[in-house]
Design an enzyme around this catalytic site. Structure first.
Site, PDB file in Angstrom:
ATOM      1  CG  LEU A 208      -6.434 -27.572  37.074  1.00 22.92           C
ATOM      2  CD1 LEU A 208      -5.706 -28.782  37.609  1.00 22.92           C
ATOM      3  CD2 LEU A 208      -5.850 -26.309  37.688  1.00 22.92           C
ATOM      4  CB  SER A 210     -10.433 -23.954  31.024  1.00 20.07           C
ATOM      5  OG  SER A 210      -9.542 -23.760  32.085  1.00 20.07           O
ATOM      6  CB  CYS A 225      -9.068 -26.627  23.965  1.00 21.95           C
ATOM      7  SG  CYS A 225      -8.711 -24.929  24.435  1.00 21.95           S
ATOM      8  CD  GLN A 228      -3.296 -27.665  25.694  1.00 20.91           C
ATOM      9  OE1 GLN A 228      -4.313 -27.025  25.966  1.00 20.91           O
ATOM     10  NE2 GLN A 228      -2.096 -27.264  26.056  1.00 20.91           N
ATOM     11  NE  ARG A 256      -7.337 -16.693  28.274  1.00 25.51           N
ATOM     12  CZ  ARG A 256      -7.148 -16.672  26.951  1.00 25.51           C
ATOM     13  NH1 ARG A 256      -6.852 -17.800  26.315  1.00 25.51           N
ATOM     14  NH2 ARG A 256      -7.212 -15.544  26.289  1.00 25.51           N
ATOM     15  NE  ARG A 290      -7.930 -20.398  32.742  1.00 22.41           N
ATOM     16  CZ  ARG A 290      -7.007 -21.063  32.089  1.00 22.41           C
ATOM     17  NH1 ARG A 290      -7.230 -22.294  31.708  1.00 22.41           N
ATOM     18  NH2 ARG A 290      -5.834 -20.514  31.820  1.00 22.41           N
ATOM     19  CB  THR A 311       0.006 -26.558  32.810  1.00 20.19           C
ATOM     20  OG1 THR A 311      -0.378 -25.287  32.275  1.00 20.19           O
ATOM     21  CG2 THR A 311       0.997 -26.321  33.936  1.00 20.19           C
TER      22      THR A 311
HETATM   23  N1  LIG Z   1     -11.177 -15.553  25.946  1.00 19.76           N
HETATM   24  C1  LIG Z   1     -10.626 -16.460  25.163  1.00 19.76           C
HETATM   25  N2  LIG Z   1     -10.555 -17.715  25.605  1.00 19.76           N
HETATM   26  C2  LIG Z   1      -9.978 -18.626  24.817  1.00 19.76           C
HETATM   27  C3  LIG Z   1      -9.474 -18.317  23.550  1.00 19.76           C
HETATM   28  N3  LIG Z   1      -8.992 -19.446  23.007  1.00 19.76           N
HETATM   29  C4  LIG Z   1      -9.174 -20.425  23.920  1.00 19.76           C
HETATM   30  N4  LIG Z   1      -9.784 -19.935  25.016  1.00 19.76           N
HETATM   31  C5  LIG Z   1     -10.126 -20.597  26.268  1.00 19.76           C
HETATM   32  O1  LIG Z   1      -8.928 -20.816  26.968  1.00 19.76           O
HETATM   33  C6  LIG Z   1      -9.076 -21.905  27.857  1.00 19.76           C
HETATM   34  C7  LIG Z   1      -7.826 -22.719  27.747  1.00 19.76           C
HETATM   35  O2  LIG Z   1      -6.800 -21.948  28.262  1.00 19.76           O
HETATM   36  P1  LIG Z   1      -5.432 -21.682  27.555  1.00 19.76           P
HETATM   37  O3  LIG Z   1      -5.034 -20.257  27.861  1.00 19.76           O
HETATM   38  O4  LIG Z   1      -5.483 -22.097  26.134  1.00 19.76           O
HETATM   39  O5  LIG Z   1      -4.409 -22.643  28.239  1.00 19.76           O
HETATM   40  P2  LIG Z   1      -4.032 -22.811  29.753  1.00 19.76           P
HETATM   41  O6  LIG Z   1      -5.035 -23.756  30.312  1.00 19.76           O
HETATM   42  O7  LIG Z   1      -3.867 -21.511  30.464  1.00 19.76           O
HETATM   43  O8  LIG Z   1      -2.571 -23.381  29.608  1.00 19.76           O
HETATM   44  P3  LIG Z   1      -2.151 -24.881  29.381  1.00 19.76           P
HETATM   45  O9  LIG Z   1      -2.398 -25.575  30.681  1.00 19.76           O
HETATM   46  O10 LIG Z   1      -0.708 -24.806  29.054  1.00 19.76           O
HETATM   47  O11 LIG Z   1      -2.989 -25.419  28.260  1.00 19.76           O
HETATM   48  C8  LIG Z   1     -10.390 -22.580  27.466  1.00 19.76           C
HETATM   49  O12 LIG Z   1     -11.375 -22.236  28.437  1.00 19.76           O
HETATM   50  C9  LIG Z   1     -10.749 -21.940  26.125  1.00 19.76           C
HETATM   51  O13 LIG Z   1     -12.165 -21.810  25.945  1.00 19.76           O
HETATM   52  C10 LIG Z   1      -9.560 -16.974  23.105  1.00 19.76           C
HETATM   53  O14 LIG Z   1      -9.096 -16.589  22.032  1.00 19.76           O
HETATM   54  N5  LIG Z   1     -10.155 -16.089  23.939  1.00 19.76           N
HETATM   55 ZN   LIG Z   2     -10.044 -23.931  22.988  1.00 16.64          ZN
END
Ligand SMILES: Nc1nc2c(ncn2[C@@H]2O[C@H](COP(=O)(O)OP(=O)(O)OP(=O)(O)O)[C@@H](O)[C@H]2O)c(=O)[nH]1
Ligand SMILES: [Zn+2]
EC number: 3.5.4.25
Length: 357
Positions: A208, A210, A225, A228, A256, A290, A311
């Site tokens: 998944l 984002s 990102c 990944q 997010r 999300r 993840t």
């Molecule tokens: N608000 C915010 N969003 C971020 C930041 N850095 C990355 N993102 C967003 O975080 C999202 C990716 O989520 P992550 O929290 O990095 O990872 P995850 O999907 O929860 O976890 P994994 O599945 O392990 O990668 C993407 O939509 C990015 O745009 C930040 O500093 N602030």
């Molecule tokens: Zn990112």
């Protein structure tokens, strides 16, 4: 005070409200005064009161400790003089505090329409704007009207459908296929990339992902990102080579779920020393917003019930399982860090519970 237009459906009223906020048009949420979004407002407006999040109010020395502990609690406040638009924007945006250090003093006011205020802050998040409103200002135009309860209808994942499918050869997998999804309310178009032969007997590797414009497209080193995304597609191609298959969901939930511009405001706060969690909180936005029901709906439409989820985030596993998807296995998906994202990854491990080294 006008009431919500009764002939429209709740989903339509919510969609119109999100659209209005992006255009700088005011809202009337039934039972509350007119609310003008500060960030997108234009013209010669001024108002006596503003609606903000408690976390923003706390920084402005307005909320007590209890309110500040609930960062997205709405707070109504006023200053000695009315707010014009430049002052309202300086009050709304914590990323501008260094440039506008002297504001206030302000006074918190009793809030008799809390449900509507919460709905307004949530709509601002969905529109990707600052969660801040002028309350009943002079000089505004015609409002869009809705009910506070309409907000829930906007997020109804069951309205998402497959829009089209095509072959999409990609670097990682020449035989990949793309599937695009649309919902009548939300204009964001999500996609899935399918790699290998679909097989109901074998749970696919699923990622998944984002949306992250900065990481996915520009090669930002601030997050993980881009690597990944790339590694997930290559892992799926390898899986397909062994008779398995993979599905990458590309979810249009930038930052997010707070949107690109608000994410970049969070980056600006990170430049000032705040970590990724605190930066969101200071903006009055959730750290995690999300919409996992959308991801579950996409898998359902693709006929995928059980998955091997790539993840490091246990909350993501719980969120998709909560939506009825069986996670047969969590496949770790950690990639090497760099000097620019080491603190970000450490924060994800220490404050967001990610299983990272
Ligand atoms: N608000 C915010 N969003 C971020 C930041 N850095 C990355 N993102 C967003 O975080 C999202 C990716 O989520 P992550 O929290 O990095 O990872 P995850 O999907 O929860 O976890 P994994 O599945 O392990 O990668 C993407 O939509 C990015 O745009 C930040 O500093 N602030
Ligand atoms: Zn990112």
């Amino acid at each position: 005070m006008s009431e919500a237009t009764p002939s429209y459906s709740p989903a339509r009223r919510a969609a119109q409200a999100v659209d209005a906020l992006r255009h700088g048009w005011p809202l009337v949420i039934a039972g509350a005064p007119l609310l003008q979004p500060v960030e997108t407002a234009f013209g010669d407006l001024s108002g006596d009161a503003m609606l903000l999040s408690a976390s923003r109010a706390a920084t402005l020395k307005l909320a007590n400790q209890i309110e500040a502990a609930v960062p997205r609690q709405p707070v109504l406040m006023r200053a000695a003089d009315p707010f014009d638009l430049p002052l309202a924007l300086a009050v709304a945006d914590p990323a501008l505090d260094m440039e506008n250090p002297l504001k206030g003093p302000f006074k918190a006011l009793p809030l008799a329409w809390e449900e509507q205020a919460r709905a307004a802050l949530e709509l601002a998040r969905m529109a990707g704007i600052l969660p801040a409103f002028l309350v009943d200002p002079r000089g505004v135009g015609e409002p869009v009207t809705l009910e506070a309860s309409d907000v829930a209808a906007y997020a109804d994942a069951t309205r998402l459908q497959i829009a089209t499918r095509a072959k999409l050869p990609v670097v990682a997998a020449e035989g990949a296929r793309i599937v695009a999804f649309r919902s009548p309310d939300d204009t964001r178009e999500h996609v899935a990339l399918m790699i290998g032969q679909q097989n109901a007997e074998r749970p696919p590797l699923v990622r998944l992902h984002s949306e992250c414009l900065t990481g996915d497209i520009l090669g930002s080193l601030k997050c993980d990102c881009g690597p990944q995304l790339d590694a997930a597609l290559h892992a799926m191609a390898e899986e397909a080579g062994k008779g398995g298959w993979g599905v990458l969901l590309y979810l249009r939930q930038e930052g997010r779920g707070i949107g690109l511009v608000n994410k970049l405001r969070a980056y600006r706060l990170q430049d000032q020393g705040f970590d990724t969690v605190d930066a969101n909180t200071r903006l009055g936005l959730p750290d995690e917003a999300r919409d996992f029901p959308i991801a579950a709906r996409m898998l359902e439409l693709l006929g995928v019930r059980a998955i091997r989820l790539m993840t490091n985030n246990p909350a993501k596993v719980a969120a998709v399982e909560g939506e009825g998807v069986t996670v047969a296995e969590r496949v770790p998906h950690a990639l090497p860090d760099n000097p620019h994202n080491a603190r970000y990854l450490a924060t994800k491990r220490d404050r967001a519970g990610h299983l990272l080294p």
